[in-house]
Design an enzyme around this catalytic site. Structure first.
Site, PDB file in Angstrom:
ATOM      1  CG  PHE A   1      -4.044   0.408   4.992  1.00 56.30           C
ATOM      2  CD1 PHE A   1      -3.935  -0.417   3.883  1.00 56.30           C
ATOM      3  CD2 PHE A   1      -4.094  -0.177   6.248  1.00 56.30           C
ATOM      4  CE1 PHE A   1      -3.867  -1.803   4.015  1.00 56.30           C
ATOM      5  CE2 PHE A   1      -4.022  -1.559   6.398  1.00 56.30           C
ATOM      6  CZ  PHE A   1      -3.911  -2.371   5.273  1.00 56.30           C
ATOM      7  CD  GLU A   2      -5.448   4.623   8.665  1.00 55.30           C
ATOM      8  OE1 GLU A   2      -4.531   5.050   9.373  1.00 55.30           O
ATOM      9  OE2 GLU A   2      -5.539   4.905   7.437  1.00 55.30           O
TER      10      GLU A   2
ATOM     11  CB  SER B   1       3.062   3.368   8.838  1.00 54.37           C
ATOM     12  OG  SER B   1       1.888   4.025   8.422  1.00 54.37           O
TER      13      SER B   1
ATOM     14  CG  PHE C   1      -2.137   0.839   1.076  1.00 51.07           C
ATOM     15  CD1 PHE C   1      -3.324   0.289   0.604  1.00 51.07           C
ATOM     16  CD2 PHE C   1      -2.113   2.195   1.383  1.00 51.07           C
ATOM     17  CE1 PHE C   1      -4.467   1.068   0.454  1.00 51.07           C
ATOM     18  CE2 PHE C   1      -3.241   2.983   1.236  1.00 51.07           C
ATOM     19  CZ  PHE C   1      -4.428   2.416   0.770  1.00 51.07           C
ATOM     20  N   PRO C   2       1.026   1.937  -1.135  1.00 51.14           N
ATOM     21  CG  PRO C   2       0.673   2.912  -3.229  1.00 51.14           C
ATOM     22  CD  PRO C   2       0.264   1.738  -2.382  1.00 51.14           C
ATOM     23  CG  HIS C   3       3.835   7.866   2.090  1.00 51.37           C
ATOM     24  ND1 HIS C   3       3.968   9.124   1.517  1.00 51.37           N
ATOM     25  CD2 HIS C   3       3.668   8.077   3.427  1.00 51.37           C
ATOM     26  CE1 HIS C   3       3.882  10.038   2.458  1.00 51.37           C
ATOM     27  NE2 HIS C   3       3.691   9.439   3.621  1.00 51.37           N
TER      28      HIS C   3
END
Length: 304
Positions: A242-243, A262, A221-223
């Protein structure tokens, strides 16, 4: 009317939960940002959905020097609502938020988490330069507040980390998810949460390749700052943070999260369907991030 100030998508997620706790009160929402990509635009609309009125403020990512200061000085001309009962915000040290508050009146100040910075010693959000140049800048843009002045006004702090000591003593816990989670688990999926820890694109790509070889994650999951992709890595391309991605698409899965440090991990640490596996990097300048792990009861899954 209350004022809700947000600077990140995560803050919007938290803000929506806070607004749910005040069903009989109206909110004016303001979303600040320098990069208005699809993700920020989406979360600005999510804030607007739960407010009776709202606005977005572009903080001018590409502006520098005097042009940037002029943009901040003009902020007062964009403020349409001048008086509020309660103000809610996360970033006490933001010049934009301080300047906004300098041009409105309010009775009470409430804060909420800006990621895991709230539970680590010496958080960045309480830091503010004390130089003469900085004071001149604040005077020019019309900022009459400081971190210390605002901190003293805090009546209560809303936190998603109730099990950890917070920088604010008077806290009210909130949950980012429905506490009545009773879905039957159907399978397992793992993610690595991207963090560009190195200075160059090439260095960060090499780090991802190293992770791919040593960590058995299914998806990456990219920043938002990662504008590059690595062949052979299964990326999740989503406008959701993401959440939210977990809440909306993976409610019936056991989720394993691999991460360096993170905020995502801390935000989901107590979720019953989530397992966090912290990876310790050997990059020297990030070692301080792991110093508080023993005090927080956290363990390292693997070192690379």
């Amino acid at each position: 009317m209350n004022l809700m100030l947000c600077c990140t998508p995560l803050q919007v997620l938290i803000a929506r939960k806070i607004i749910e706790l005040h069903p009989n009160e109206q909110f004016f929402g303001v979303m600040f940002g320098g990069v208005w990509d699809k993700k920020r635009t989406l979360y600005a609309s999510k804030l607007a959905e739960v407010c009776s009125d709202s606005m977005n403020i572009d903080t001018g990512k590409d502006l520098k020097g005097f042009d940037f200061l002029k943009l901040m000085r003009q902020l007062k001309n964009k403020i349409t609502h001048k008086g509020f009962d309660k103000v809610f915000l996360a970033n006490l040290n933001s010049l934009w938020l301080q300047t906004y508050l300098s041009h409105v009146s309010f009775k009470e100040l409430y804060t909420f988490d800006d990621g895991s910075d709230n539970i680590f010693p010496h958080p960045n959000l309480l830091r503010e330069p004390g130089t003469f140049k900085y004071k001149l800048i604040k005077a020019f843009i019309g900022d009459k507040y400081s971190v210390n002045k605002l901190f003293k006004k805090i009546k209560k702090h809303y936190t998603v980390y109730p099990n950890y000591k917070n920088i604010v003593s008077n806290i009210e816990p909130i949950s980012l998810w429905d506490n009545q989670i009773d879905c039957e688990i159907d399978g397992e999926v793992s993610f690595f949460i991207g963090q560009p820890l190195l200075n160059t694109k090439e260095e960060n790509i090499s780090l991802i390749k190293k992770l791919k070889d040593q960590i058995p994650f299914d998806y990456y999951f990219p920043h938002p700052a990662e504008d590059y992709r690595v062949d052979g890595v299964n990326y999740v391309e989503s406008e959701l943070i993401f959440e939210d991605y977990v809440f909306k698409h993976l409610s019936n899965k056991k989720i394993i999260i691999y991460t360096f440090f993170s905020s995502v991990a801390f935000n989901l640490l107590s979720h019953p369907n989530v397992e966090i596996r912290f990876i310790r990097t050997s990059i020297p300048r990030w070692q301080f991030c792991y110093d508080s792990f023993p005090d927080l009861g956290l363990t390292i899954y693997k070192e690379i």
